[in-house]
Each structure stands twice: as C-alpha cells, then as structure tokens.
Design an enzyme around this catalytic site. Structure first.
Site, PDB file in Angstrom:
ATOM      1  N   ILE A 122       0.825  -1.028   0.130  1.00  0.00           N
ATOM      2  CA  ILE A 122       0.010   0.131  -0.033  1.00  0.00           C
ATOM      3  C   ILE A 122       0.840   1.179  -0.016  1.00  0.00           C
ATOM      4  O   ILE A 122       0.437   2.311   0.062  1.00  0.00           O
ATOM      5  CB  ILE A 122      -0.927  -0.055   1.128  1.00  0.00           C
ATOM      6  N   GLU A 123       2.215   1.079   0.188  1.00  0.00           N
ATOM      7  CA  GLU A 123       3.127   2.231  -0.193  1.00  0.00           C
ATOM      8  C   GLU A 123       3.723   2.369  -1.483  1.00  0.00           C
ATOM      9  O   GLU A 123       3.102   3.128  -2.273  1.00  0.00           O
ATOM     10  CB  GLU A 123       4.055   2.242   0.887  1.00  0.00           C
ATOM     11  N   MET A 124       4.798   1.807  -1.771  1.00  0.00           N
ATOM     12  CA  MET A 124       5.350   1.746  -3.203  1.00  0.00           C
ATOM     13  C   MET A 124       5.044   0.390  -4.061  1.00  0.00           C
ATOM     14  O   MET A 124       5.382   0.381  -5.250  1.00  0.00           O
ATOM     15  CB  MET A 124       6.845   1.954  -2.951  1.00  0.00           C
TER      16      MET A 124
END
Lengths: 1161, 273
Positions: B133-135
């Site tokens: 859900i980040e990179m």
C-alpha cells in the site's frame, strides 16, 4: 652401451606429482590466518568490553550517573555492531560448534537487550516518580500547611518521601516493610487531610507505590541482565574458536609435515635424479671415450666420412684425406662427388641413393678418384642415420681400401680367364682327342677285324687278334678317360629312352661271362619277375655301371660265384626304384679301402693296381653316373670274404610294358620243375625265376636225389615237366644224370631236360653227344634266357643248336630284307672308308664312297641310295652341312642318313639329329650295331644284288665241322667276325703250325732256352684264345705264369695239362687236315702285266707318302706280279721294308724299282 | 570483583550524582552538566557523494511500482519531513494505517518505525518500497530500473564495488537520511553554554520539563526516540481510549511478548512546535 643411462619414466612421474603436491600442501599449511585470529581475539575482547560497558552504562543510568539513555543506546548499538562484525567473521569460519556457541551468545545478547529495553522503560517510570515525588511532597506540605492540615500527616509523608528515595537507591528492600507500613498509616489518616492537599496526597501515594513497584522491577531487570551468562557465552565462543583453531592448526601442522615430507622426498628424488644423471653422464663419458676409441680404431682401418642428405661432406678422417690426397679443409663442405670417378654408371649411384635415402644400409665397391687424378678402389658401407621420422639426416660412409684387392681381382679374373680358356682348350683337346684317337682306333679295330678275315698265317693271326683285343682294351680305357673327363666337366648328360632291363643285364653278362668262364666263376642273375621289364632311362650308362661292377667282381674273384641281383625298393607314380647289386666272393676290401674306393684313380691299394691292372677310374665313373641318375652307390665288404657293390636308381616305367611272360607264352605256366644244383645261390635264383613264370618248383642238392625225386613223382602220377640240372656237381654230374634219366624206366614220362653250364657249351654237347636230348643253358642265366630255354625245351624234343647267341648277323630273314640296298658312305678317311665298305659289302649291301659332303651331293644328283652313312668332320663340306643340303633336296627328304662319328657325346648326336639325320653310330663301328641300325632305317625290299667277288659273302654255316673237342666255335667265330672261311682256315693252320709245339717247347725247356719257351707259350696262349680253344688257352696261361715265375718253379703239372689239352685240340682238328686246301691262286705269270704293275706302283707311292698300312697289301700284290721277274728281289726288299713299317726306306726302294722298270730290259 | 561488590561501588558513586539534578533543579541553577537533553551534533561524517546519491534516490519515484511514489512523497524534507496527513496515502491512493514520522533527525532514533521493527535506517529503507500500500515494488524491479539509468550506473559504480544492489540503494538512502538533522537550535546553543539563547520562560519550561519527569522519557539528543515505553505507564491509555487497532499493539507485533503490548518508541520532541 647396453644399458640405457639416465632416469626412467617413473622417477619423472613421481617428481612431477610431488611438484604439484608441494604447492597444494604449502597452501594448505599456510591456511592459518593469524591476522584473522588476532582480529577475532580482538573482536571477542572488544565484545566482552562492550558488554561490560553496556552493563556499566545500564548501572550508571539506573543510578542517574548518566543523564539520558543516549550513551546506553550507543553502548547497546556498539555491542550489536561488534556482534554483527564478529558474526560475519564466525560465519566465515564455517564451523558448526562455533556457530552453535555463537547462537547461544546471540540468544543471551537478545535476552539481555530485551531486558535492557525493559529496564529503560521501567527505569524511566521509576525515575519519573522519583523526580516527581519530592516536588509533589513539597506541594502537599505547602497545601497542608496552608490548610492547617495535620502535622502528623506531613511528617509521615515527609518520612515516606525520604524512605522511598532511600529505597530507590538502596540495594535491598529492608526499607520496604517500613514504607508499606508508613503508607498504611498515611492512608489510614487520609481523611484528615484537608481537601486542598488531597490531590497532592493522592499523587504522593501513587508515585510512592510506583517507586516501590518499579524499583523492584528495575532491580530485577538489572539483576536479570547480570544473571545472563553473556560473558561466559562469549568465552565459550572463544573457547570453541580455540578448539576449532587448534584443530585447524593440527591439520595445518599435518600439512606442514606433509610439506616437509614432500620437500624432503623431493630433495631425495632430486638428489637421486642428479646422481643418476651424474652416473649417466659418467657412463656417457665412458661411452664417448669408448666410442672415441672405437672411432680411433675405425679410423686406423677404415676410410670414414660423414655427409649430409645432399652428400655434402661434414666429416672426414685422416685415412680419407690420405687416400684422396685432399686435406680435410678441402673436403668439408664439398660434395662427395669430388672423389667420384667415371667408373660407375648413373644407375649405380641412383641405386645407392635410393637405398640410403630409404634408410637402408648400402654396400658396394666404388672406384674413386684422388686429388692427383689417380684412382683407388674402396669397399664402401653407407649407413644412413635416421631421425625420429625415420628420415635420414646424415650418412656415414665407412670404406676399406681395396685397391690392391681390386688389382688382384683383375689379375685373378685374368688368370681365371686364362684358366677357363685353358680348360676350354683342355675340353676341346679332349673332344679332339676323342675324335683323333677314335679315328685311328676305328681304323685299327676295323682293319683288325678285316685282317682276321683274310688268309693269315697262324703267327699273323695271333698278332692281329692281339692287336684287336689290345685295341679294344685301349678303346675301353680311352672311353673311361673320356667319360671321366666329361663327368668332371659336367658335360655328361643322361638319356631318357625306353629300354629293356633284361637286355642290359644280358649284355653285361655276355661281356663278363667269358672272363668269368675262364676263371671258373659262376655268374648268377637274380631278377624277381615282378620288376618291370620296360623302363625309361639310359641303358647305355646303366650297362656301363653294371659292367664296371661286374668286371671288378670277376677281376677280384678267383673262386666262388658272382650274383647280379635286382631288387625293387620302391615304386611310386609310374616310377620304380631299383637296387642293383653285384655280389662276389672275391678278395674283399678293408674298411679304409672302402672309404676311398669311389674316388678317382683309386684302387684298394697300389699293389692291387700292379696285380690287377685297370685305370682306377671305373668306380669313380660308376659313382658319378649313378649320381647323375639320381641314385646312390655303395659297397659292403669284408676282407677275404667278398664284396657287394650296390647302387640304387629311379626309372620311369615305360608305357609299352611287356605282356607278362606267362601270358605271352602259353604252356609254361603251371609246369612242374625240378631244379638240381649243388650251389645254394643257384637253387634260390632259379627257383625265384621259375616261380615268377608261374611254375611249381622243387629244388634238390644232388643228382642222386633228383633221380629219386623224379621217380617218386612219376610213381605218384605227378611227373615233372622240366628237369634243370647243373652240369658240374659233386658225385653224379648233370650229363650223367641225363643219361640215367633217359634210361631209367621208372621215370616216365621223361621230363624235358635242361643242362645248365658255366663251361664250354661245346664241351657239354660233346659230352652229351647222342646220349640224351637236352637244352643247354649257359650261365649267367637271366629270366629271359631261362624263359627261352624252357620254351625251347618244351617245343623241341631235340635242340642242341649252338644258337643261343641270337645274332642278327646270322638272321637270314632280316638280312634278306635289306640285301642289295645301296649305301652311300660319306667319309674322308680312306681306312674308315674301307672298314665301312667292307662291313657293308660283307652284309651284301652295295656301297659307294664319297670323300666329303660336296662330293656326296654330286653323287646324289645322279644316283639313288637307300641310306647314307655320314661322317661329321670332313674337309670341304662337313656332315652337318651336307645333311642340311641333302634335306633341301626334295627327293631325299625321307632318305635315312646315319651319322658316323667319333664324337660319342650326346650333344654331338643331338646336333646330328637336329639337322635332319635319322640316327647315329659311334666309331669304332660295331658291325652288329651298324647292321641293326641299317635294318632299322632301310625299307625292307627285294633288291638285286651281286656280291663283289673279292668280298667274302657272309659265310653259310655249313662250312664249320662238327663240334671239335676243346674248341669253342662261338668264341672263335666272334673273333673272326663270323667269317667261317677264315675261321676254318685258322683252325687248319693251327693244326699245321702247332703240331710240334709241345715237343719244341719241351726241347726248349730242356735246353734252358726259357726266353724262347716263354715266347712260344705266350704266342700259343693268344692263338688258342682266338680260335676258341679256351681250355688250351687257360692251361697255356697257367704254364706261362709258372714259367714266368722262374726256371726252378714246378711247371710239370701245368706242362702235362697243357700237353693234354694241346693233344686234345690237335686231335680234334685232324678232321680238317684231310680236306683239301682251296686251290691256291696261280702265282706264276707268263707275262708281266706292266700296266697293272704301274697302277700298283702309283697306288703304292701315294700310300707310302701317307704312311698307310694298305701299302703292304699292294706291295704283296706287286710282289706276286713281279715275283718271277728279275725285279722280284727288289720287291721282296720293299715288302720287308714295309713289314718293318719303314715307309721312308720303302719309298726309296719303290723309287729304285720304278727306275729299273722304266729301263728297257 | 563480583557483581554484588561492583553494584555497591556503583551505587556509592551514583548517589551524589543523582542528587545533583535534584538540587540543581531546585536552584534553577545554570549548571548544564548532566542535562537529560543533549545537543544535536553540529556535524555529520557522512560521505557527501553517497548522501547526494541517496538524495536522488529519496526523491526518485522509480522506486515505486508505477513510478508515482518516492520516499519524499510522504517524508518531504521541505515540509518538515512529513506529509502532514494523519495517515499517509500510498500508491494507487492506498490509505495507510499510521501517521508518517518525520525524516528529520530520524537517524537519532535508536530504532525505526513506532514499533521498532527496523534496527536502523538501512533496514527501514526497503520496507516502504515493498509495502503493497506504499510503493508496491520489489528490489529486482527497482534495481532493473535504476540500472537502465546511465547516471546511476556511473554513480553507483564509482561509490560501490558491486554497483547497483539492494544494499547499496539502502545505504545511499540511509546515508542521505543521516544528513537530515536539525542541529544548533537555540536550545542546543543553550545546552552548549549560551545562557542567553533561550528566554527565561523557556528556561522555566525546561526546568519544569525536567522536574515533572518529562525528561525521564524524552531525553537525549532527540528528546526521545531512544527507548520504548508503554502508552499509559501509570494509567491504562488504550482502555480509556477504546477502539484498539492492531497497530496499537506496538512492539508486541515485533517481539510477540505480552509485556511489549502497547509499547512504542518514545517520540522525539524535536521540531514539534
């Protein structure tokens, strides 16, 4: 050098392996990283230190010596970092126990850090309360004071603060009970606390309690950290590391030891290798030294050079320089062609290069040229040195100076050429000798034959017959010498013609039988009937060998017998191997004598030669002949007992094998025969022969037994068909036995009687005359003579004709068929012309003479002939050329031409046949052979013939008187060429001339005139032999020998015997003396036929110039013509001259006579 | 020296020391030795070239799956090192679960993340890259993309023996982050002895900060960030608050130990004003 110097493969291999092993071991032995170890120890120490620092920082933090956690965190991170570094290092070690130890440490560290984190959290809270508690306590005190709260409370709370703070710093918890009690007290009185101070009071309670709780927790955490055996675990890691390290070090030590061992081994090996190399080098040096010596030795002997593949010289030794005249500087680098001469062609060098470039060694002899242009010869060996590819890279030439050798060789070749030429000359000489000797021999023998047919006085007859016999002997010796020469020269070749073995043996027997007979030796022939009769080979040579052996046997045997035996030893593919032996009971041979017997000019010993005569070539010739026939010859002998000479030869069996005798003649197979002979050998042989004919044979030893046997057989009803008796036997002899059998009534039917005799046939006939009818069989007996005898005996009841010598010359039928045939004799020698002419005309043939080939061709143009007798060597045109020319004449394509030549060689004969002649007869001419040959070639026809009146026609047999005791007509006739007239004349003359012989002899002996006596007896011996008075001749010989021995010898018995025989002969001859002599020619001429005289004189002149013996005859005729004239005396002188063979004197006398005749009377 | 005797010595030594601040505070004196708060070091020893490479990477969106998110997206140094949102928005607009911490002085944190799951910045750098859900990216992709860039290849090649690797990328970013400190604040100047750097009120506040025990946890150079503490040390914070999420379990999520429930890294109080 026989052993390979240096170092084998194995040491090199080991060395290589060690060299590889050494770096590996060295690497392994250095795998201990002491720096790494030091680093590890450092890291461990640092880790320990950092852990201690961490603990210290934790304690410092706990007791407020550090104002914040930064240092503790840094210390923690430092431990972690140090751990991480060490962990990496440990990971590199890759050691399980170490990893395990490390894991324990990490677990401890993790636990410790976790405790420290908890400590931090708890300590923060504890600190917070510890800091806040005094503050809130003062606040409470202020509020309480202001609100006039209880002092007691304030005091208690103050005490709580103090105690709590002490507790916080205290190690133990002894104050805890007091604090808790104080808290209880405070709480119990809390209702007294003014409201104003109440919040503070509650905070005080809360924080106090928090301190109590967290102090305990923090202390427990700190304790917990200390309890964790982190130091121990680090030390454990270290200890494990050491263990591992030590183990590794052990391994490394091991590798080090390995390195040391390998290094030591290497050193040893290198030392060994060096040693070996040194040894090899020494050996090499030694070899080099040896080689140098060898080279030095080689250089002393040989001319050595080394050249490269192109032939350029790279080395020469001193010898090379010495012989070639060049210095080595001049030679090295130059091509070998520098010494090349033009002696050899290109092919020689091509061949040489081909050989050596192919890596092979070349040998040869080379002529080289030296610097000064002189030549020298070397025997050269060129050895190519091969490289690894077997290609030559240089050639070493080793030469020997053979210049002298070569010169010698040239001389030798020259000498050899001379020798060969000399040998050729010798051969030619021999060939010429053959011709030159045979030609006069022909004349001598031929003329002797003819002379014996003329009217001769007894004395003359004796002389001539001696000439004849001596000539024959001489011819035999010459033949021997020629044969031997031919054998030596390798010129003798064997014929392959069909022949009958029996014929050969019979001929041999007839040759030796007379002598054997004279010596009283029996000759037997043992030929098993199974042996093939018709063979292919060289009968002449076979006969020669056999005659030789048989003659020897007779010569060296005085008593006993001779057995000629044939034996089949092998038979294969149309060939038969025969072993022919001649066994005698003669003087025998010593072992030493046997050994050298077959070598040339050898007899048993020199005394033998003196005693027995002979050339000593006979056995050498026989041996050579046998070997030429592919056989072997040998002798078994025992001195004093006898010898057996034997030889083996192979013969091809002829296709035209005779039909077995038994089948050819009916009637004799199955006959019953009784053989009576006192001699074992005779019985055996006769039995063998007769059984071979399919007869039933019984043998007995004596005539008495034979008579009994015959009686007994008749009694049994199985009478004998044939009885064969030996004449001379102890007790009853054969003739007496025949009488008894004829008279014996118990013997019926009578058997056909055959008398076997080795003695005079005539004697036997005389003995038996009118007594009985029998066939006479003379020894030696061959199967064929035996067969004939049996057949005759069966055919004729009475057959006593003296005709076993089945001579063609007496064959009327055969003679009739060619009678009157015209023969052209082509011959240059007058004497040979005469011989041939008289022989032929005696046979009733008509002859014409041509002096040489060209003349013959002239004659042939105008006259026809039935055959030509052709001499070979003639002036103008020789026989070969003449034959070629005759064959070109169409008319004479088929005319029989028979060569007459003294060249007895086969090559000569073949040459004759090649040019178209039909046959060949050898000189001296044998009348029998001549006649046979003519009979063979001349077409049988009825021809007109008028025998020349002056030529004696073949005498009809009726001239002979009845058999005369003591005289063998057969022998006598043979000596007179069957000229019966001559023979009878001779006999008559003997009677007349020798009438007083004995009395004269006795007189001479009494008057001690021994030379005269000797001459007389010697003469008589010859004459007696010639006329066939065999016994007389024998006794004469005996007497002669006695007389020769000396006047004192006891010759009385010999003389008596001689006298008796003489009387016997003379008495026998009495019958002739009554017959009137043929009317003597009218010798008295009324008128001298001058023209005839002149012819004779002319003729005589020619003959005298040629020193021809014919001159004597002419002289006699002249004498007849002029006897009654005044010139008679002169003619007598002439005849005397000629009789003395003084031709020069005779010529002078003749000249005188001519002179006197030319003068008018 | 056994543990017990050593303990006594240390205890003796520390008695006087602890009593120091106590009396100092009461005197509101100016003795600044042994202050719970330390000044931020004026210098850092990082390699400037690596730090520069790290800066490029920090701002490079290629670290994310669709090249939209960089580190700076949520930790923008221009905006105090944070995004200013209660919880961060990741790739594809994904909504995170916690508040983004500032990148400034992050190197002064003894561990990274609130629950301390990363021991250092290097460890931390990879986590957002791979977080879905980040990179939402991964190392292979990231390395592939970076290798396609010639400049990176040169830069990495010069600075790292192995060129562009996970370790090198992490190290470069961490190095850059370690340069992001805020030294020499007035308070730091005060702590270094400049008594005039802060006002009297500020000094009073500081004294109170200490005397009330704030500095028990918020101490050190970062004024916090060097320890864990339970939310509600004296009272139960989450029970009072309610609505407990997984993230609220804090360090428990890392260690799994009950006693670590609700424990978080003590936040730095620097730059929070």
């Amino acid at each position: 050098m026989n052993s390979k110097p240096g170092i084998g493969v194995i040491p090199w291999f080991v060395l290589g392996t060690l060299m590889v092993l050494l770096p590996f071991l060295f690497f392994k032995s250095n795998s201990i990283d002491y720096e790494s170890r030091a680093q590890f120890l450092h890291d461990i120490a640092r880790l320990k230190e950092l852990n201690v620092t961490l603990n210290e920082d934790m304690i410092k933090t706990r007791f407020g010596l550090l104002p914040n956690y930064d240092k503790l965190v840094t210390a923690g991170i430092a431990v972690t970092t140090a751990s991480t570094i060490l962990q990496k290092r440990i990971a590199l070690e890759n050691n399980r126990p170490l990893n395990q130890a490390w894991d324990i440490y990490i677990n401890h560290l993790t636990a410790k850090q976790s405790l420290i984190e908890n400590f931090k959290s708890h300590n923060a809270i504890l600190r917070n309360s510890v800091r806040y508690l005094p503050l809130i306590t003062r606040e409470f005190e202020l509020e309480n004071q202001q609100a006039s709260g209880s002092r007691e409370h304030a005091k208690a709370i103050r005490s709580l603060l103090e105690k709590t703070l002490i507790l916080n710093l205290d190690q133990g918890f002894e104050h805890l009970v007091g604090i808790e009690g104080l808290l209880k007290t405070i709480k119990a009185g809390s209702q007294d606390i003014p409201n104003r101070a109440r919040p503070a009071y509650e905070d005080i309670i809360l924080h106090s309690q928090t301190i109590l709780t967290f102090k305990k927790a923090v202390d427990e955490l700190i304790n917990g950290v200390y309890v964790i055996p982190i130091k121990a675990s680090i030390e454990n890691v270290l200890a494990t590391y050491f263990t591992k390290f030590n183990a590794h070090q052990k391994t490394v030590d091991m590798y080090r030891t390995g390195v040391f061992v390998v290094a030591a081994f290497l050193i040893i090996l290198v030392t060994f290798v060096l040693y070996r190399l040194s040894v090899a080098r020494n050996r090499l040096d030694e070899s080099v030294t040896k080689l140098n010596f060898q080279k030095f030795a080689l250089d002393q002997h040989a001319i050595v050079s080394i050249a490269d593949v192109k032939g350029n010289i790279s080395y020469v030794n001193e010898k090379f320089c010495a012989i070639s005249g060049y210095t080595s500087d001049e030679l090295i680098g130059r091509n070998h062609r520098i010494v090349k001469s033009d002696e050899h062609d290109k092919a020689t060098f091509k061949g040489m290069w081909k050989t050596i470039s192919g890596g092979k060694v070349w040998h040869g002899e080379i002529k080289n040229v030296a610097k000064d242009g002189s030549h020298y010869w070397v025997r050269s060996t060129i050895v190519p040195f091969l490289n690894k590819n077997n290609k030559p890279f240089q050639y070493v030439s080793i030469r020997t100076d053979i210049t002298n050798h070569k010169n010698m060789e040239v001389d030798l070749v020259h000498t050899k050429d001379l020798a060969v030429k000399a040998n050729q000359s010798k051969s030619e000489f021999l060939a010429n000798m053959s011709h030159e000797i045979r030609t006069p021999m022909n004349a001598i023998i031929g003329l002797s034959h003819l002379a014996l047919q003329t009217d001769l006085s007894v004395k003359q007859y004796d002389y001539v017959s001696k000439i004849l016999s001596s000539s024959t002997t001489l011819l035999q010796i010459i033949n021997d010498i020629l044969d031997f020469s031919k054998i030596e020269a390798g010129k003798l070749s064997m014929e392959r013609i069909p022949f009958k073995i029996d014929t050969v043996i019979d001929q041999v027997c007839s040759v030796i039988s007379q002598k054997a007979d004279e010596k009283g030796i029996d000759v037997y022939i043992s030929r098993p009937p199974g042996i093939p009769m018709h063979l292919i080979g060289d009968p002449l040579r076979l006969g020669q060998i056999l005659t030789n052996l048989a003659n020897n046997a007779v010569k060296f045997t005085d008593t006993g017998d001779i057995v000629i035996a044939l034996e089949e030893t092998n038979r294969f593919l149309g060939h038969v191997q025969l072993r022919i032996s001649v066994k005698d009971t003669g003087i025998g041979l010593s072992d030493a004598a046997q050994k050298k017997l077959f070598s040339s000019f050898s007899q048993a010993d020199t005394s033998t030669t003196r005693k027995y005569g002979g050339t000593g070539l006979g056995l050498a010739i026989s041996k050579s002949l046998v070997e030429l026939m592919g056989g072997t010859i040998g002798v078994d002998s025992e001195q004093g007992t006898g010898s057996t000479f034997y030889f083996t030869t192979d013969f091809e069996i002829s296709e035209e094998q005779a039909v077995p005798a038994a089948g050819k003649n009916l009637g004799i197979k199955g006959l019953k025969v009784l053989v009576t002979d006192d001699k074992e050998v005779a019985r055996t042989i006769f039995s063998l022969i007769l059984k071979g004919f399919g007869m039933t044979v019984k043998t007995v030893k004596t005539a008495d037994k034979a008579v009994q046997e015959l009686q007994s057989a008749c009694h049994k009803g199985v009478p004998y068909d044939v009885a064969i008796f030996d004449w001379k036997m102890p007790g009853l002899d054969g003739i007496e036995a025949s009488r008894i059998i004829a008279l014996e009534p118990l013997i019926s039917p009578k058997p056909h009687f055959i008398l076997v005799t080795a003695h005079g046939r005539e004697e036997a006939l005389k003995e038996a005359k009118g007594m009985a009818s029998f066939e006479i069989l003379t020894k030696p007996i061959s199967p064929s003579t035996m067969f004939d005898a049996v057949q005759h005996a069966m055919d004729t009841a009475f057959y006593a004709k003296v005709n076993t010598h089945h001579d063609l010359l007496s064959d009327d039928t055969a003679l009739q068929s060619i009678l009157g045939a015209k023969i052209l004799i082509v011959e240059d020698t007058p004497m040979n012309q005469q011989v041939a002419q008289e022989f032929l005309e005696n046979f009733g043939l008509i002859t014409t003479i041509a002096n040489e080939g060209a003349e013959a061709l002239e004659i042939l143009k105008t006259h026809d002939f039935d055959a030509i007798l052709m001499d070979i060597q003639m002036p103008v045109m020789d026989g070969i050329e003449a034959t070629k020319a005759i064959r070109k004449m169409k008319k004479y394509k088929g005319l029989p031409i028979i060569a007459m030549t003294a060249h007895a060689m086969k090559e000569e004969r073949d040459r004759c046949l090649r040019v178209g002649m039909n046959d060949h007869i050898a000189k001296p001419i044998d009348p029998d052979i001549l006649f046979r040959t003519l009979l063979k070639w001349i077409k049988p026809a009825q021809r007109d013939h008028t025998p020349k009146p002056n030529i004696r026609k073949f005498t009809p047999p009726d001239l002979l008187p009845a058999p005369i005791d003591g005289i063998n007509f057969e022998v006598g006739l043979r000596h007179t060429s069957n000229n019966q007239t001559l023979y009878v004349d001779l006999l008559r003359q003997f009677k007349i001339t020798q009438a007083d012989c004995v009395s004269d002899l006795i007189h001479e002996l009494h008057t001690e005139n021994s030379p005269a006596a000797l001459r007389r007896i010697h003469t008589l011996k010859g004459i007696a032999g010639m006329i066939g008075a065999e016994r007389l001749a024998l006794t004469a010989t005996t007497l002669d020998l006695k007389l020769q021995a000396g006047p004192d010898s006891d010759y009385a018995t010999a003389l008596t015997e001689f006298s008796a025989q003489m009387d016997r002969v003379l008495n026998g001859l009495q019958v002739l003396i009554e017959e009137p002599r043929p009317p003597a020619q009218e010798t008295t001429l009324t008128k001298v036929d001058l023209s005839q005289v002149q012819t004779h004189i002319d003729q005589l002149m020619g003959l005298l110039q040629n020193a021809d013996l014919d001159s004597l005859q002419i002289a006699h005729e002249l004498s007849t013509n002029l006897n009654a004239t005044p010139h008679g005396d002169m003619v007598k002188v002439l005849v005397t001259n000629l009789e003395q063979f003084d031709f020069a004197k005779a010529e002078r006398t003749l000249n005188d006579l001519t002179e006197r005749l030319s003068k008018p009377p | 020296m056994d543990i017990k005797s050593r303990y006594i010595v240390i205890l003796g030594l520390t008695f006087a020391a602890v009593s120091g601040p106590f009396y100092e505070a009461s005197a509101a004196g100016l003795n600044l030795k042994n202050e719970p708060i330390s000044p931020i070091p004026l210098k850092h020893n990082e390699n400037p070239r690596i730090a520069n490479l790290g800066r490029l990477l920090f701002n490079d969106t290629r670290l994310s799956a669709n090249n939209t998110i960089s580190c700076a997206t949520c930790h923008d140094p221009k905006t105090g090192g944070v995004d200013g949102l209660p919880v961060s928005i990741g790739i594809y607009g994904s909504v995170g679960t916690i508040n983004a911490p500032t990148v400034y002085n992050s190197s002064l944190n003894f561990v990274q993340f609130w629950d301390g799951r990363a021991a250092n910045l290097e460890d931390q750098a990879g986590a957002p890259i791979q977080n879905p859900i980040e990179m939402n990216s991964n190392w292979d992709d990231v390395i592939g993309k970076l290798k396609a860039d010639a400049d990176y290849r040169v830069a990495f090649g010069e600075l790292y023996p192995n060129g562009i690797t996970r370790e090198a990328i992490s190290n470069a970013i961490a190095t850059f982050e370690r340069t992001l400190t805020t030294p020499n604040a007035r308070f730091d100047q005060f702590l270094r002895g400049d008594k005039t750097a802060i006002s009297t009120e500020e000094l009073d506040g500081y004294l109170l900060f200490k005397s009330y025990g704030c500095s028990s946890c918020h101490q050190g150079a970062a004024v916090g960030g060097n320890m864990f503490e339970k939310m509600g040390a004296l009272r139960d914070y989450f029970s009072d608050r309610g609505n407990i999420t997984n993230a609220d379990l804090g360090r428990f999520n890392v260690t799994g130990q009950q006693e670590h429930k609700f424990e978080f890294k003590v936040p730095s109080l620097r730059n929070i004003a």
